[in-house]
Design an enzyme around this catalytic site. Structure first.
Site, PDB file in Angstrom:
ATOM      1  CD  GLU A  25      -1.158   0.560   3.671  1.00 14.76           C
ATOM      2  OE1 GLU A  25      -1.609   1.711   3.575  1.00 14.76           O
ATOM      3  OE2 GLU A  25      -1.381  -0.188   4.641  1.00 14.76           O
ATOM      4  CE  LYS A 160       0.592   1.513  14.679  1.00 15.11           C
ATOM      5  NZ  LYS A 160       0.542   2.201  13.399  1.00 15.11           N
TER       6      LYS A 160
END
Ligand code: PSU
Ligand code: MN
Length: 304
Positions: A25, A160
């Site tokens: 990405e 996260k």
């Protein structure tokens, strides 16, 4: 072939020949890391993929063209422009293409463009998910919907804990997305190897990952597969240090009324500032680790 799509010749040749290709990405380049570490990392990740037997295809939108496979100059351009480049999610693609603009692709749009180009496996750092407080804000990353519908395997280091990891797993379960732990039964939390949450399955080899994804595609089940690969122990961060930074970043975002597409970039940037260079070094290493696993899995997939 989609008239908005440019597949770089090396990538197109590999896809046509049934050879292994791994997508990468560009939001991680423009929004996820500072210059020049972002460019150095993006180039090194491509090298890691090559060393492990696959062709890298970094994905982005340039001048309204969907690009599968960037040149080193294009990667430099994305890294240098950084946050000036729009973060492109699913809802942005049509407008960016119609206006001839640039866009940094998130997990969502990288999956979409990889699929258009015939690429099945994608390596990144972390994915978006259900945000803390989503019961009120409804802030749920489009990445989870894309995993539900687009047949691309995403190799990441978990998510996260800026997110609500428990709700993220619930959402993936509802949407039928298999969540695999690589060498672990526990969901890794990006900077740390553990989170206290369990994944659906543990797999220990690229061959096992490839076989599961092949079965999913052969049955045309339609969605993606999420492989969560824990950060190598030597690069993991102390849990209390990272959690304190994350808690502070989340409460600052709340106090400042940050919302919509700004939330994730704000939280990522604050966590990076609060933890200094340590979190950046961990972030870089876990991306290499995921690229290695994705390339080996792509190689295994092509031999099935
Ligand atoms: N989480 C990370 N690093 C990232 C991102 C998320 O730990 O770089 C980026 C990815 O591009 C991901 C996007 O697809 O943020 C998710 O944004 P949002 O939460 O706005 O959907
Ligand atoms: Mn969001």
């Amino acid at each position: 072939m989609n008239k908005y799509l440019d597949v770089n010749p090396e990538v197109a040749a590999a896809v046509a020949a049934g050879k292994p290709v791994v997508a990468l990405e560009s939001t991680i380049i423009s929004h996820g890391m500072p210059y020049p570490q972002n460019v150095e990392t993006a180039l090194k990740v491509e090298q890691v993929i090559r060393e492990n037997g696959a062709v890298p295809a970094t994905i982005a939108i340039i001048g309204g063209r969907l690009k599968a496979g960037l040149t080193a100059q294009e990667i430099e351009y994305f890294g240098k422009k950084g946050r000036e480049i729009a973060k492109a999610s699913r809802r942005d693609l049509a407008v960016l293409c119609a206006r001839g603009m640039d866009g940094a692709t998130t997990v969502t749009t990288t999956m979409m463009i990889a699929h258009m180009a015939g690429i099945r496996i994608f390596a990144t750092g972390g994915i978006g998910g259900v945000h803390r407080g989503a019961q009120q804000t409804m802030d749920i990353s489009a990445d989870l919907q894309e995993l539900a519908h687009t047949p691309v395997m995403v190799v990441c280091a978990g998510a996260k804990s800026i997110l609500d990891l428990g709700l993220t797993l619930e959402y993936l379960e509802t949407n039928g997305v298999p969540v695999i732990g690589y060498g672990t039964k526990e969901l890794p939390a990006f900077y740390t190897r553990s989170s206290g949450f369990s994944v659906d399955y543990r797999m220990d080899t690229p061959e096992e990952l490839a076989a599961a994804f092949k079965a999913q595609n052969d049955m045309a089940l339609g969605g993606g597969m999420l492989v969560t690969n824990p950060i190598p122990q030597e690069y993991a961060m102390p849990v209390d240090v990272i959690n304190a930074a994350i808690d502070q970043a989340v409460s600052e975002a709340e106090a400042q009324g940050i919302h919509g597409k700004e939330t994730t970039p704000f939280l990522l940037a604050r966590v990076a500032e609060l933890t200094g260079g340590d979190s950046l070094a961990s972030n870089i290493q876990l991306v290499f680790n995921n690229a290695r696993l994705a390339a080996r899995t792509a190689v295994a997939y092509c031999s099935l």
